[in-house]
Design an enzyme around this catalytic site. Structure first.
Site, PDB file in Angstrom:
ATOM      1  CB  CYS A  50      -0.718   0.052   1.241  1.00 16.18           C
ATOM      2  SG  CYS A  50      -1.732  -1.664   1.455  1.00 16.18           S
ATOM      3  CB  CYS A  86      -1.123   7.305  10.403  1.00 10.66           C
ATOM      4  SG  CYS A  86      -2.020   7.543   9.186  1.00 10.66           S
TER       5      CYS A  86
END
Length: 395
Positions: free
Chosen positions: A224, A346
């Site tokens: 990704c 995140c």
């Protein structure tokens, strides 16, 4: 600080694009600053910093302001910073004492931290007492952190090179490739950046590549990859030996990554567009290491992307969680037996992090995997972005 009508109008233009047109703050500010070449460095800093901070405190500003008029909103923000307003007719409706009294009457912690009510409730539900500390830390301005490109220079040499041009940095213990700017400034124009000696990458983000425990000569898939920041770090840790396959569903991001790899002197970089499940199947059991830095809510990086909290919804978080599990159910097939993978976000929400890993390990797709370590990084503890990393072994 003296206010100028034209720079305030620049802030107004940016806020309209962000809140009325739904555009991303970083792109809006970049475009706004380019719109007037007569603005000097102080003007540009004022517009960028004021826009970001008003976006950060948008809910609270709107609560305290007498109206949604942009002049009232700006004036309210300016008073919140402890500044005096000039005697302009645009600010005639603002009364500092009323704004102060209204602020002091607030009891709602979600309003005080300027987050949507639903998000405050979700954070408190998932993180308990940690949420209040974390959202307070995520409302602080982010420091600018550089990642030294060790393929081209060392941290000490880069530190000295920047210092010669008046850019002061300091070393961060425990982060071997990080330098932190003592003062915020635009480093993208510096010759050292153009020469590929560093990238701008938060300290917490730099932990992701190191957690993958790569070695020179390995075949590594960054599944990704986006614009390739972590792929470049992996290549540097591998001493530019082996292969880093950077995959993404967006071709334009891979094109950006390709340009960055060239600037960084990375020759082991291979971009690969994910065109469907066939792309994943063709790479079955070919990787020594696999990085799944999956799409997420981005709650851990609110300090640098404060507009994220206004774009999120309960539905969007649920949708991204479905995507995360879909990736976990499919992409690990690319890893060799005996190989290791890192699942990273995140985000600070357990429902996007450890709960996703537990669900994967309990599934048929995860039955051959073992959890080696987990890292939960909180902004209120380390001063940088919130992140999560899980390292797993394919038995």
């Amino acid at each position: 600080m003296k206010l100028h009508n034209n720079t305030i109008r620049g802030v107004h233009t940016a806020l309209q694009a962000i809140f009325e047109e739904g555009q991303y703050a970083d792109k809006v500010i970049e475009r706004t600053l380019k719109s007037n070449p007569k603005w000097g460095s102080k003007d540009r800093s004022f517009i960028a910093e004021t826009t970001y901070e008003m976006v950060r405190w948008w809910r609270l500003i709107n609560f305290l302001s007498p109206s949604t008029n942009l002049w009232d909103l700006f004036g309210t923000y300016w008073l919140m910073q402890g500044n005096d307003l000039p005697d302009w007719e645009e600010f005639e409706r603002l009364h500092p004492e009323k704004i102060k009294a209204k602020y002091e009457s607030i009891k709602d912690p979600g309003l005080l931290e300027s987050v949507p009510e639903w998000l405050h409730n979700l954070g408190a539900k998932e993180l308990g007492a940690i949420w209040e500390k974390e959202i307070h830390a995520l409302n602080e301005e982010a420091e600018v952190v550089l990642r030294v490109n060790t393929l081209k220079t060392s941290r000490e040499r880069l530190k000295n090179q920047l210092a010669e041009d008046g850019i002061k940095t300091y070393i961060l213990k425990g982060y071997p490739d990080a330098l932190i700017l003592e003062e915020r400034q635009n480093v993208f124009r510096h010759p050292a950046f153009k020469a590929g000696l560093f990238e701008v990458q938060d300290a917490s983000s730099q932990l992701v590549a190191t957690t993958l425990a790569v070695e020179p000569g390995m075949r590594v898939i960054d599944a990704c990859a986006g614009a390739g920041g972590k792929s470049l770090h992996l290549a540097a840790l591998m001493e530019n030996k082996g292969k880093v396959i950077s995959m993404d569903v967006e071709e334009w991001k891979l094109q950006q990554a390709k340009l960055r790899a060239r600037r960084n002197g990375v020759s082991i970089f291979e971009p690969k567009l994910i065109e469907g499940s066939k792309t994943i199947k063709r790479l079955k059991e070919t990787a020594d290491r696999l990085l799944l830095d999956v799409p997420c809510s981005g709650l851990g990086v609110l300090r640098r992307n404060p507009d994220t909290k206004w774009k999120l919804s309960p539905e969007s978080i649920e949708k991204v969680q479905q995507t995360q599990q879909e990736i976990l159910q499919s992409y690990p097939s690319m890893l060799k037996k005996g190989g290791q993978m890192v699942y990273a976000t995140c985000s600070i929400l357990p429902s996007e992090n450890e709960e996703q890993v537990k669900k994967f390990l309990a599934s048929e797709a995860g039955k051959d995997f073992e959890l080696l370590e987990e890292k939960k990084v909180f902004a209120h503890e380390n001063g940088f972005d919130g992140f999560y990393m899980a390292r797993l072994l394919k038995k």
